[in-house]
Design a protein around this motif. Structure first.
Motif, short mmCIF file in Angstrom:
data_model
loop_
_atom_site.label_atom_id
_atom_site.label_comp_id
_atom_site.label_asym_id
_atom_site.label_seq_id
_atom_site.Cartn_x
_atom_site.Cartn_y
_atom_site.Cartn_z
N LEU A 1 0.72 -0.77 0.05
CA LEU A 1 -0.15 0.13 -0.30
C LEU A 1 0.20 1.21 0.35
CD1 LEU A 1 -2.67 -0.70 2.19
CD2 LEU A 1 -3.05 -0.95 0.04
N ASP A 2 1.96 0.99 0.19
CA ASP A 2 3.29 1.79 0.15
C ASP A 2 3.13 2.83 -1.22
OD1 ASP A 2 4.19 2.13 2.73
OD2 ASP A 2 6.09 1.34 2.07
N ASN A 3 2.94 2.19 -2.47
CA ASN A 3 3.26 2.52 -3.56
C ASN A 3 1.13 3.74 -3.66
OD1 ASN A 3 5.11 1.29 -5.34
ND2 ASN A 3 3.20 -0.52 -4.45
N PHE A 4 0.64 3.98 -2.66
CA PHE A 4 -0.67 4.56 -3.28
C PHE A 4 -0.54 5.69 -2.28
CE2 PHE A 4 -1.69 0.17 -4.75
CZ PHE A 4 -1.93 0.52 -6.06
N MET A 5 -0.09 5.61 -0.83
CA MET A 5 -0.86 6.08 0.19
C MET A 5 0.64 6.76 1.12
SD MET A 5 -2.93 3.92 2.38
CE MET A 5 -3.53 3.67 0.44
N LEU A 6 1.05 7.69 2.13
CA LEU A 6 2.12 8.08 2.36
C LEU A 6 2.42 6.60 3.57
CD1 LEU A 6 1.29 11.79 3.15
CD2 LEU A 6 2.97 10.93 1.49
N ARG A 7 3.79 6.79 3.67
CA ARG A 7 4.41 5.97 4.69
C ARG A 7 3.87 6.35 6.08
NH1 ARG A 7 4.64 0.71 5.08
NH2 ARG A 7 6.27 -0.07 7.17
N SER A 8 3.39 7.43 6.39
CA SER A 8 3.53 7.93 7.52
C SER A 8 1.92 7.50 8.08
CB SER A 8 3.11 9.71 8.03
OG SER A 8 2.62 10.17 6.77
N GLU A 9 0.90 7.55 7.25
CA GLU A 9 -0.29 6.66 7.28
C GLU A 9 -0.77 5.41 7.50
OE1 GLU A 9 -3.45 8.35 4.34
OE2 GLU A 9 -2.04 8.83 3.49
N LEU A 10 0.68 4.43 7.17
CA LEU A 10 0.29 3.31 6.82
C LEU A 10 1.28 3.03 8.50
CD1 LEU A 10 1.74 1.36 3.89
CD2 LEU A 10 -0.25 2.01 4.63
N LEU A 11 2.07 3.75 9.01
CA LEU A 11 2.55 3.93 10.45
C LEU A 11 1.96 4.04 11.61
CD1 LEU A 11 6.00 5.14 9.75
CD2 LEU A 11 5.44 2.45 9.79
N LEU A 12 1.03 4.48 11.46
CA LEU A 12 -0.04 5.16 12.02
C LEU A 12 -1.09 4.17 12.18
CD1 LEU A 12 -1.34 6.58 13.83
CD2 LEU A 12 -2.19 8.26 12.55
N LEU A 13 -1.24 3.64 10.86
CA LEU A 13 -3.12 2.61 11.33
C LEU A 13 -2.09 1.27 11.52
CD1 LEU A 13 -5.27 1.10 9.78
CD2 LEU A 13 -4.22 0.72 7.51
N GLU A 14 -0.90 0.88 10.96
CA GLU A 14 -0.08 -0.13 12.07
C GLU A 14 -0.25 0.14 12.96
OE1 GLU A 14 3.99 -2.94 11.50
OE2 GLU A 14 4.24 -0.28 10.38
N GLU A 15 -0.04 0.64 14.18
CA GLU A 15 0.09 0.96 15.41
C GLU A 15 -1.19 1.21 16.01
OE1 GLU A 15 0.55 5.24 18.23
OE2 GLU A 15 2.29 5.06 16.80
N ARG A 16 -1.88 1.32 15.17
CA ARG A 16 -3.79 1.30 15.75
C ARG A 16 -3.93 -0.19 15.24
NH1 ARG A 16 -6.32 7.08 13.35
NH2 ARG A 16 -4.88 8.79 14.82
N LEU A 17 -4.01 -0.65 14.70
CA LEU A 17 -4.02 -2.75 14.74
C LEU A 17 -3.10 -2.62 16.00
CD1 LEU A 17 -4.38 -3.30 10.65
CD2 LEU A 17 -6.21 -3.38 12.54
#
Length: 254
Positions: A110-126
């Motif tokens: 999903l790095d190809n479609f959105m900011l890495r910072s968004e995914l890191l925050l999502l990972e933390e929340r999961l």
């Protein structure tokens, strides 16, 4: 393996077929047949990979898999957990600006479609979410924030309906004629929204129907004929590509 399905919330139900929580305590391998929609996987523990030509190819922690025209063998490490998002046919287009046919037979981060910072925050929340429902809630909020509700192409919706009504056996020229559009623009719009050409999508629908109807039809020859395969060798070849086995062997296991 624990595999539990969950329905999406009201705001997402037009685009998402279902969510699933999949957990494996032990290392295992398993086969997945092609489906008719894209899938996102959010791994919250462990690692997943798939096997191809004798190689083990790791999947990204957060990734999307496009439509496939053949089976895949997946492998997980011990103590693996994933939230899966099964989109409705054409539903993923509401969340991605890229033409979805670029993902055909691919699994990408999903790095190809959105900011890495968004995914890191999502990972933390999961990781902080302590229950299945909370994990799904985190993913739902992530999707809702990216949703573009006005992106549904009604021509493509109509094309999908006709393909299913004909169990994948319709010719693409006839499909275009029924929709009162020339074949080239139909194919372009369909590929962008669904993730495969109408012909490739219809082939997936066709073979899924073969598998679903097997118990209703007495012989494999008749089964192939009913699905529009007038050449038995061609039917067996396509079925083997789809499932990894010839029809007779596959259905003996059922």
């Amino acid at each position: 393996m624990r595999f539990e399905m969950h329905l999406p919330s009201e705001i997402l139900k037009s685009y998402v077929q279902a969510f699933a929580i999949q957990e494996n305590a032990n290392e295992s391998t398993y086969k997945v047949l092609p489906g008719t929609s894209l899938v996102i996987g959010f791994q919250f523990k462990g690692k997943l990979s798939y096997l191809e030509n004798g190689h083990e190819i790791p999947l990204e922690t957060f990734g999307i898999t496009g439509l496939q025209n053949s089976y895949r063998i997946f492998k997980n490490t011990p103590e693996t957990g994933t939230v899966l998002v099964f989109f409705k046919e054409g539903g993923a287009a509401a969340f991605f600006k890229n033409p979805l046919h670029e993902l055909f037979r691919e699994s990408v981060s999903l790095d190809n479609f959105m900011l890495r910072s968004e995914l890191l925050l999502l990972e933390e929340r999961l990781c902080e979410a302590s229950t299945d429902q909370k994990k799904i809630g985190v993913v739902e909020q992530f999707l809702i924030a990216r949703m573009n509700p006005g992106s549904t192409d009604q021509l493509v919706v109509a094309a999908l309906s006709i393909i299913h009504k004909n169990k994948g056996t319709i010719r693409i020229k006839d499909l275009a004629d029924q929709l009162h559009i020339s074949q080239s623009p139909l194919e372009k719009r369909f590929r962008q929204a669904v993730g495969a050409s109408p012909k490739k999508f219809a082939s997936i629908v066709r073979l899924k129907n073969v598998i679903e109807q097997q118990r209703e039809i007495e012989t494999l020859t008749r089964l192939g004929y009913e699905a529009g395969y007038y050449d038995q060798a061609h039917f067996i070849k396509e079925f083997r590509t789809f499932t990894g086995e010839p029809p007779e062997k596959y259905f003996k296991k059922k």
